[in-house]
Design a protein around this motif. Structure first.
Motif, PDB file in Angstrom:
ATOM      1  N   PRO A  83       0.811  -1.226   0.000  1.00  0.00           N
ATOM      2  CA  PRO A  83       0.000   0.000   0.000  1.00  0.00           C
ATOM      3  C   PRO A  83       0.839   1.268   0.000  1.00  0.00           C
ATOM      4  O   PRO A  83       0.287   2.360  -0.156  1.00  0.00           O
ATOM      5  CB  PRO A  83      -0.800  -0.132   1.306  1.00  0.00           C
ATOM      6  CG  PRO A  83       0.017  -1.032   2.168  1.00  0.00           C
ATOM      7  CD  PRO A  83       0.716  -1.981   1.252  1.00  0.00           C
ATOM      8  N   HIS A  84       2.163   1.122   0.195  1.00  0.00           N
ATOM      9  CA  HIS A  84       3.025   2.320   0.150  1.00  0.00           C
ATOM     10  C   HIS A  84       3.370   2.689  -1.285  1.00  0.00           C
ATOM     11  O   HIS A  84       3.223   3.833  -1.691  1.00  0.00           O
ATOM     12  CB  HIS A  84       4.292   2.151   0.987  1.00  0.00           C
ATOM     13  CG  HIS A  84       5.042   0.858   0.808  1.00  0.00           C
ATOM     14  ND1 HIS A  84       4.485  -0.313   0.324  1.00  0.00           N
ATOM     15  CD2 HIS A  84       6.350   0.539   1.051  1.00  0.00           C
ATOM     16  CE1 HIS A  84       5.391  -1.271   0.304  1.00  0.00           C
ATOM     17  NE2 HIS A  84       6.527  -0.778   0.736  1.00  0.00           N
ATOM     18  N   ILE A  85       3.778   1.710  -2.107  1.00  0.00           N
ATOM     19  CA  ILE A  85       4.270   2.053  -3.455  1.00  0.00           C
ATOM     20  C   ILE A  85       3.195   1.919  -4.526  1.00  0.00           C
ATOM     21  O   ILE A  85       3.458   2.191  -5.695  1.00  0.00           O
ATOM     22  CB  ILE A  85       5.512   1.210  -3.831  1.00  0.00           C
ATOM     23  CG1 ILE A  85       5.185  -0.294  -3.826  1.00  0.00           C
ATOM     24  CG2 ILE A  85       6.685   1.529  -2.924  1.00  0.00           C
ATOM     25  CD1 ILE A  85       6.198  -1.132  -4.578  1.00  0.00           C
ATOM     26  N   ALA A  86       1.986   1.475  -4.157  1.00  0.00           N
ATOM     27  CA  ALA A  86       0.898   1.358  -5.144  1.00  0.00           C
ATOM     28  C   ALA A  86      -0.343   2.030  -4.579  1.00  0.00           C
ATOM     29  O   ALA A  86      -0.549   2.024  -3.366  1.00  0.00           O
ATOM     30  CB  ALA A  86       0.620  -0.106  -5.443  1.00  0.00           C
ATOM     31  N   TRP A  87      -1.162   2.601  -5.431  1.00  0.00           N
ATOM     32  CA  TRP A  87      -2.393   3.224  -4.943  1.00  0.00           C
ATOM     33  C   TRP A  87      -3.462   3.231  -6.049  1.00  0.00           C
ATOM     34  O   TRP A  87      -3.138   3.201  -7.242  1.00  0.00           O
ATOM     35  CB  TRP A  87      -2.165   4.620  -4.391  1.00  0.00           C
ATOM     36  CG  TRP A  87      -1.470   5.599  -5.280  1.00  0.00           C
ATOM     37  CD1 TRP A  87      -2.049   6.447  -6.176  1.00  0.00           C
ATOM     38  CD2 TRP A  87      -0.050   5.873  -5.330  1.00  0.00           C
ATOM     39  NE1 TRP A  87      -1.086   7.227  -6.780  1.00  0.00           N
ATOM     40  CE2 TRP A  87       0.145   6.892  -6.284  1.00  0.00           C
ATOM     41  CE3 TRP A  87       1.064   5.353  -4.655  1.00  0.00           C
ATOM     42  CZ2 TRP A  87       1.414   7.401  -6.582  1.00  0.00           C
ATOM     43  CZ3 TRP A  87       2.323   5.866  -4.971  1.00  0.00           C
ATOM     44  CH2 TRP A  87       2.482   6.870  -5.915  1.00  0.00           C
TER      45      TRP A  87
END
Ligand SMILES: Cc1cc2nc3c(=O)[nH]c(=O)nc-3n(C[C@H](O)[C@H](O)[C@H](O)COP(=O)(O)OP(=O)(O)OC[C@H]3O[C@@H](n4cnc5c(N)ncnc54)[C@H](O)[C@@H]3O)c2cc1C
Length: 528
Positions: A83-87
Motif C-alpha cells: 500500500p506504500h508504493i501502489a495506490w
C-alpha cells in the motif's frame, strides 16, 4: 576456472520485475537462489513502464480475456501487499464519436462485418460494455466501479476542449515500478536469496545435467563460476540473446522487441485523476499526474532493432505524443514543454502478429532442455502479472523437483508494506509527528517510498541536520546510506532515476555531488 561452492537450485538471469519476483517466490519456498543482474536492478524495461497495475482495457478489443481477468484480480492482491508504493487511481475516458479502433483487432473486424457503416468508429455503447466487463471480470473489493462524468460541469472537464461533453471514469492502480523490483529483491534476500547486481552471466555450460555458469563482475572484470540445477532466463529484452549466445540452446522461440516511450511535462491539470485518450488511429494515450508537480504522457509502440541499442524517445515519438494529447487539451502543449523522456523495450513473445500494437502482452513460459540442463525462458508479461508469472515459473520448477512447497506470495507484504491500504494518510501523519522537522511533501515521499521502513531510514534524527549531508530536494546522506546498504544502489543514477525520481528536481551539480559522496563511501568500504 572451476565451479566454487554449493549447487544452487536456481540461477536467475536478470534483475527486472520478473527475475526479482521469481527469486522472491523461490527463496520463500526454500530453494537456494542466486540472481545475477548485469546492471542495476530495474535498469531496463522494469523502470520504463507506464507504472500501472491494470487489467488493460485495450486488450479486451483483442479478446485477451484470460490476461485481462488475471490482471484485474491481481491489482487488488498487489495493492494490499504494497500500500506504500501502489495506490488506486481513477481514469477519465472522454468520449467522442470520432474515436476509432485499430483496424485489425478482432473487435473491429466483427464490427466491420456487422456494422460496416461505423467505419471503424468505437460506439459509446461498446465502450460502456467494455467497462462493464472490466468492472465485473476481476472481482473488485477495494476499487470503485465505472461512473459517467459530465465534463461540462466536472473539474475533470476543465483541462479538456469543450467538444468533449461526456466521459467514463473507471479504476486501475498506480505502482512505483522500479521500487517494486527493489522491494522484491530485498524480500528475496531476506528469505535467503543471493542478489548480485553489476554481474553479467556471460556463459552457461551444461555438464552432467547441471549448469556451470560464468558470472562476470562488470565493475572489476573478475569472473567466477557457480553451479546451478535450473536457469531462469528473465533477461527481458535480452531473453533471445541468452537463449542463443549464453546457454546455447536450440529453442526456436523468439522475442519481439517493441519500444514504448513516455514524455514528462510540468503538471497540466489540477486534479489527481488520469486521462485515457483514444486517438483517431486506434491507439490510446495516458496522461497521468506524476511526482506531484508533473504529468506523465505515454506511450508509443515502435519495433526496436536489438536489446543493445539503448531505447530513446525519438523526436518523432515526442511530436506524436504531443499531437495526440493536443487533440484533447484545452491548453495545447509543445515539445518545448517536455522536461524528461524515457523509453523501454517490451520483450514480447513473437506470436507472428502483424503490428507491434497487436502483439500479445500475455506472458509465455517455456522449459527448454535442449542444451543438456533445464532453462525456463520468460517472454512478455506485465508488471501487473509478475507475481502470477513467478508462480507459473514455480509450477514448472516443481515438475523438475516435486517436493516444492505451494504458493505463498498472495497477500504477503513487501518490505515496508505491512499496513492496510486505507492507512496511508495515517502513516504519513505518524511519520510527520515522529519527525516534526519533515515538510509535508517530504513525509509523504518517505512513506510512499519506504512505508513503515521510513522510520528505519530516518533513525534517531531529531533535526534535518542529523540526517547528514543534504543533496537537495530532501535527499540526505541517511537516505543515500540506506539505499546503498539495503537497496543495492551504487551510482547516482540508481538513486535519482530508480530508487527515487528526484532526478526531476535535482540540478546537475547536485547529482555530481551525490555521485562523489557515493564513490567516497564505496572507496572507504573497500579500504576497510
Ligand atoms: C513503454 C512500456 C510501458 C509499459 N507499461 C506497463 C504498465 O503500465 N503496466 C504493466 O503491468 N506493464 C507494463 N509494461 C510491461 C512491463 O514493463 C514489462 O513486462 C516488464 O518490466 C518486463 O520485466 P522483465 O523483468 O521481464 O524485463 P527487464 O525489466 O528488462 O529485466 C531484464 C533484466 O535482465 C538483465 N539481463 C539481461 N541479460 C543478462 C545477463 N546475461 N546477465 C545478467 N543480467 C542480464 C537486464 O540488465 C535487465 O535488467 C510496459 C512496458 C513498456 C516497455
Amino acid at each position: 576456472m572451476t565451479a566454487e561452492g554449493d549447487i544452487r537450485d536456481l540461477l536467475v538471469i536478470g534483475g527486472g520485475i520478473n527475475g526479482c519476483g521469481v527469486a522472491r517466490d523461490a527463496a520463500g519456498r526454500g530453494l537456494s537462489v542466486t540472481l545475477a543482474e548485469m546492471s542495476d536492478l530495474a535498469s531496463a524495461t522494469s523502470s520504463a513502464s507506464t507504472k500501472l497495475f491494470h487489467g488493460g482495457l485495450r486488450y479486451l478489443e483483442y479478446f485477451e480475456f484470460r490476461l485481462v481477468r488475471e490482471s484485474l484480480i491481481e491489482r487488488e492482491t498487489l495493492l494490499r501487499a504494497m500500500p506504500h508504493i501502489a495506490w488506486p487511481m481513477r481514469f477519465v475516458l472522454p468520449y467522442h464519436p470520432d474515436m476509432r479502433f485499430e483496424s485489425d483487432t478482432p473487435t473491429s473486424k466483427l464490427l466491420n462485418t456487422f456494422m460496416p457503416w461505423m467505419r471503424g468508429r468505437r460506439p459509446a455503447w461498446l465502450i460502456r460494455l467494455g467497462l462493464l466487463l472490466y468492472d465485473t471480470l476481476g472481482g473488485r473489493k477495494i476499487l470503485p466501479g465505472t461512473t459517467t462524468v459530465d465534463l461540462a460541469t466536472a473539474p475533470e472537464g476543465r483541462a479538456l476542449q469543450p467538444r468533449f461533453a461526456k466521459a467514463y471514469e473507471y479504476s486501475d492502480c498506480w505502482v512505483e515500478d522500479a521500487r517494486l523490483v527493489v522491494l522484491n529483491a530485498r524480500d528475496a534476500e531476506a528469505r535467503g536469496a543471493r542478489i548480485m547486481t553489476r554481474t553479467q552471466v556471460t556463459s552457461a555450460e551444461a555438464q552432467g545435467g547441471l549448469w556451470n555458469v560464468t558470472l562476470k563482475d562488470t565493475r572489476t572484470g573478475a569472473s567466477q563460476i557457480i553451479r546451478a540445477r535450473t536457469i531462469v532466463n528473465a533477461g527481458g529484452p535480452w531473453v533471445g540473446d541468452v537463449i542463443r549466445d549464453t546457454v546455447h540452446s536450440r529453442s526456436t522461440d523468439s522475442v519481439r522487441l517493441v519500444r514504448g516511450s513516455h514524455i514528462v511535462t510540468r503538471r497540466l491539470f489540477g486534479h489527481d485523476k488520469c486521462y485515457f485518450f483514444q486517438g483517431t488511429d486506434g491507439r490510446i494515450m495516458f496522461a497521468i499526474p506524476y511526482e506531484t508537480d508533473f504529468t506523465l504522457i505515454g506511450t508509443t509502440d515502435q519495433e526496436h532493432e536489438g536489446p543493445d541499442t539503448p531505447p530513446v524517445c525519438t523526436p518523432e515519438e515526442q511530436a506524436y505524443m504531443v499531437d495526440f494529447v493536443n487533440a484533447y487539451l484545452a491548453q495545447p502543449i509543445s515539445v518545448e514543454d517536455i522536461v524528461w523522456t524515457y523509453s523501454g523495450v517490451r520483450p514480447l513473445y513473437d506470436d507472428g502478429s502483424s503490428s507491434a500494437t497487436a502483439a500479445t502482452r500475455d506472458y509465455t513460459l517455456k522449459v527448454d532442455k535442449t542444451a543438456g540442463a533445464p532453462v525456463i525462458n520468460i517472454f512478455g508479461g506485465k508488471i501487473t502479472t509478475y507475481r502470477r508469472l513467478a508462480e507459473g515459473v514455480m509450477d514448472l520448477v516443481s515438475d523438475l523437483s516435486p517436493d516444492l512447497p505451494g504458493k505463498w506470495t498472495a497477500g504477503v507484504p513487501l518490505p515496508g508494506g505491512d499496513f492496510a491500504v486505507s492507512e496511508v494518510e495515517a502513516k504519513i501523519a505518524d511519520l510527520a509527528r515522529a519527525y516534526p522537522f519533515l515538510s509535508a511533501a517530504w513525509a509523504r515521499r518517505m512513506i510512499r517510498a519506504y512505508g513503515t521502513d521510513a522510520h528505519n531510514v530516518l533513525g534517531t534524527a531529531k533535526a534535518a541536520s542529523d540526517l547528514g549531508q543534504d543533496f537537495g530536494a530532501t535527499l540526505t546522506a541517511a537516505e543515500v546510506d540506506w539505499l546503498m546498504d539495503r537497496e543495492y544502489a551504487s551510482t547516482a543514477d540508481d538513486i535519482v532515476w530508480r530508487r527515487t525520481k528526484l532526478g526531476l528536481r535535482l540540478a546537475g551539480q547536485e547529482i555530481t555531488t551525490l555521485e562523489t559522496y557515493m564513490q567516497r563511501r564505496d572507496n572507504a568500504a573497500a579500504a576497510e
